[in-house]
Design an enzyme around this catalytic site. Structure first.
Site, PDB file in Angstrom:
ATOM      1  N   CYS A 423       0.836  -1.200   0.000  1.00 55.43           N
ATOM      2  CA  CYS A 423       0.000   0.000   0.000  1.00 55.43           C
ATOM      3  C   CYS A 423       0.879   1.263   0.000  1.00 55.43           C
ATOM      4  CB  CYS A 423      -0.961  -0.034   1.180  1.00 55.43           C
ATOM      5  SG  CYS A 423      -2.328   1.159   1.029  1.00 55.43           S
ATOM      6  N   HIS A 550      -3.583  -5.191   0.226  1.00 55.06           N
ATOM      7  CA  HIS A 550      -3.069  -5.715   1.497  1.00 55.06           C
ATOM      8  C   HIS A 550      -3.168  -7.249   1.499  1.00 55.06           C
ATOM      9  CE1 HIS A 550      -2.749  -1.924   3.881  1.00 55.06           C
ATOM     10  NE2 HIS A 550      -3.619  -1.501   2.987  1.00 55.06           N
ATOM     11  N   GLU A 552      -1.821  -9.414   3.314  1.00 54.17           N
ATOM     12  CA  GLU A 552      -1.763 -10.051   4.639  1.00 54.17           C
ATOM     13  C   GLU A 552      -3.138 -10.449   5.145  1.00 54.17           C
ATOM     14  OE1 GLU A 552      -1.632  -5.522   5.421  1.00 54.17           O
ATOM     15  OE2 GLU A 552      -0.765  -6.950   3.999  1.00 54.17           O
TER      16      GLU A 552
END
Length: 612
Positions: A423, A550, A552
């Site tokens: 990001c 993102h 994750e």
């Protein structure tokens, strides 16, 4: 006409309520006492995991008593990271635990806040749904809570679309908090509405052990359970959080004073890995108790349960090789600010049989102003960075420390160190490249310098600067790979596109794309329209990757996120051999054929990345 419509609406609500009550949904409420942050989220996730490993379909709901509508406007120092769901919901980080443990996909309505409940009730009142009655906490707010829970519990969270059989509900905060009182009252009523055989309460409490005596103290737990009972709820299981295993005499004392059997007192002491928590609960008979208490459709026969979790826990304990990652961020004083990032790194490190060491570096400490103000802090930060095997710059908001992040990115690029920018980390990598390679000295994001002559990162056209909450590009979006030779594309399994979760207001200026690609910074992934730059890769570098999304948020213990997995592989010196083998790990790194997944009827026979 209006009265008739209101009557029909109430009739439909009543019919829905009757249908829900007739269903066999089982509800498990997890409450906490003594202190907050005691681990209710991990306990709730672990309970769901051991039930799902028995073949049940499990969903989860997190209740946060704060008045905020969602977690979107929180500073990470308030409640940790903001977790983003597929539908763009900005929620509490515990929903990330549920998704990772249970391998499910939740939506924004799985996170209930006081703000959401009051907003829904006020909206009904404005429309006249209460027929002129005085709107009160009891029964209107408590009814709204119960209806929300019952409706959300029926929503499928698994890929097979099957309706859940068990709903685990975590009530945030601690028993006795004034904010949580309406929720406690709602569940006091709820237990009678759904009948005793369909509802149980797990109370998580702290057993302190003062260093002066070393004695395990039960008084806080006694008081907490007594207060819970005074509010109308009785704990069926008391989960005791302690530093060392619970002594038999202590367990018997809790049993006697808290009105439960000794077998209903569960010890969850500090363990080497969170993967051991479901195993602890299973070993102490939690499944057997819940099966009897809730009349669950489980055949209690000898079975090899949670093999995957045991193997992950054992592997985590015996790792010898180390890999270190420098996490250069703004909120490094609180690890919960980067919970999903750390979990994604752990999943990837575990997959390659390496023990992870995260070196937290406050990005502001890398800046020249710190050298003048505090030289020791400056040199310590740079020593951490230079000694790490790889560099990670995660997302974040605000100008503080951005120059330090670009210093770290510049160092990683020049030293050929593995780098991943997420990001804002990707955006700053583009800014750094523009300054250092293209010679645009004032290149910047308009977020930090609106007057820049080279705005390489710009505000999204649809962004509303007058609103804070929910105005970003949020949730699952598709990224199309434009290059067949992309390293990240290969790590994803050589797919044409991926669906990942986003949370940002600014993006790379597409009009300047050709300037970067001429110098070797390739934009190998764009959105469906080809207008938003999603993935960057630097030519002739061991691993220099940036992603606008993102990744994750979709990482799982047995299915690590490919961008993070690539970072760990490169940091351990294994990336090229992994790619040469067709993106397959060596036999010693793969999980065994007998490792059961947390999802029913599914075996993960090999660590292989499939389209997300």
């Amino acid at each position: 006409s209006d009265r008739w419509n209101t009557f029909v609406s109430h009739l439909l609500d009543s019919c829905f309520l009757c249908l829900v009550l007739d269903a066999t949904m089982k509800y498990i409420l997890v409450t906490g006492g003594v202190i907050s942050g005691i681990g209710k989220g991990i306990i709730a996730s672990s309970v769901g995991t051991i039930l799902k490993s028995c073949g049940l379909h499990v969903t989860a709901i997190k209740i946060d008593p704060y008045i905020n509508i969602d977690a979107g406007t929180f500073s990470p120092y308030e409640h940790g990271e903001v977790f983003v769901l597929d539908d763009g919901g900005e929620v509490d980080l515990d929903l990330g635990n549920y998704e990772r443990f249970l391998d499910i996909r939740l939506i924004r309505d799985n996170n209930i806040t006081t703000g959401k409940i009051y907003q829904s009730v006020i909206n009904k009142e404005r429309k006249g749904d209460y027929l002129g009655k005085t709107v009160q906490v009891v029964p209107h707010i408590t009814d709204a809570i119960q209806e929300w829970v019952m409706k959300q519990a029926t929503i499928s969270v698994d890929e097979d679309g099957v309706e859940p059989q068990v709903c685990v509900i975590e009530l945030g905060g601690t028993v006795g908090d004034i904010e949580s009182m309406p929720f406690i009252e709602a569940f006091r009523q709820f237990q009678f509405k759904v009948k005793r055989e369909n509802f149980c309460n797990i109370h998580v409490s702290l057993i302190p052990q003062p260093n002066t005596t070393g004695e395990q103290k039960t008084k806080p737990t006694q008081n907490s359970v007594r207060e819970l009972r005074g509010l109308g709820l009785s704990a069926d299981l008391i989960v005791c959080r302690c530093t060392t295993p619970l002594e038999t005499s202590v367990k018997e004392k809790i049993s006697m004073f808290c009105h439960v059997e000794p077998t209903q007192v569960i010890c969850v002491h500090d363990v080497s890995s969170i993967y051991r928590v479901p195993l602890l609960l299973e070993d102490q008979g939690v499944v057997r108790y819940l099966c009897e208490r809730l009349n669950l459709p489980i055949e209690m026969r000898p079975r090899k349960m949670l093999t995957k979790w045991k193997e992950m826990a054992d592997r985590s304990d015996r790792l010898l090789e180390h890999v270190s990652i420098a996490l250069v961020g703004k909120y490094t004083k609180l690890a919960d600010s980067y919970t999903s990032v750390i979990k994604a790194l752990e999943h990837s490190a575990l997959a390659i049989n390496h023990k992870l060491e995260v070196k937290y570096i406050d990005s502001a400490d890398l800046e020249t102003t710190t050298l003048q103000d505090d030289p020791v802090k400056y040199h310590e930060a740079w020593q951490k960075l230079c000694s790490a095997h790889g560099v990670l710059v995660p997302g974040g908001f605000g100008a503080r420390g951005t120059e330090g992040k670009m210093e770290a990115i510049s160092w990683a690029r020049k030293q050929n160190k593995p780098f991943l920018g997420v990001c804002l980390g990707m955006q700053l990598a583009v800014c750094e490249f523009a300054r250092s390679v293209l010679g645009w000295e004032d290149a910047n994001s308009t977020e930090f310098n609106p007057e820049s002559k080279h705005p390489v990162v710009i505000d999204m056209p649809e962004h509303n600067p007058g609103q804070m909450g929910g105005t970003m590009r949020l949730g699952k979006r598709r990224t199309i790979f434009s290059s067949s030779t992309s390293v990240l594309r290969k790590l994803y399994g050589d797919v044409e596109y991926v669906d990942e979760r986003h949370r940002h207001r600014f993006e790379v200026n597409p009009e300047l794309k050709h300037h970067f690609e001429q110098k070797g910074l390739q934009f190998v992934g764009q959105d469906v329209e080809g207008e938003r730059m999603e993935v960057i890769e630097l030519e002739d570098h061991c691993y220099f990757v940036g992603v606008q999304y993102h990744p994750e948020f979709t990482s799982r213990p047995i299915k690590p996120s490919p961008p993070y997995f690539g970072l760990l592989l490169a940091s351990a010196g294994k990336l090229q051999s992994y790619l040469a083998k067709g993106c397959r790990l060596s036999p010693r790194d793969t999980y065994s054929d007998h490792s059961g997944s947390s999802s029913p009827d599914m075996d993960m026979r090999e660590l292989k990345f499939l389209p997300l």
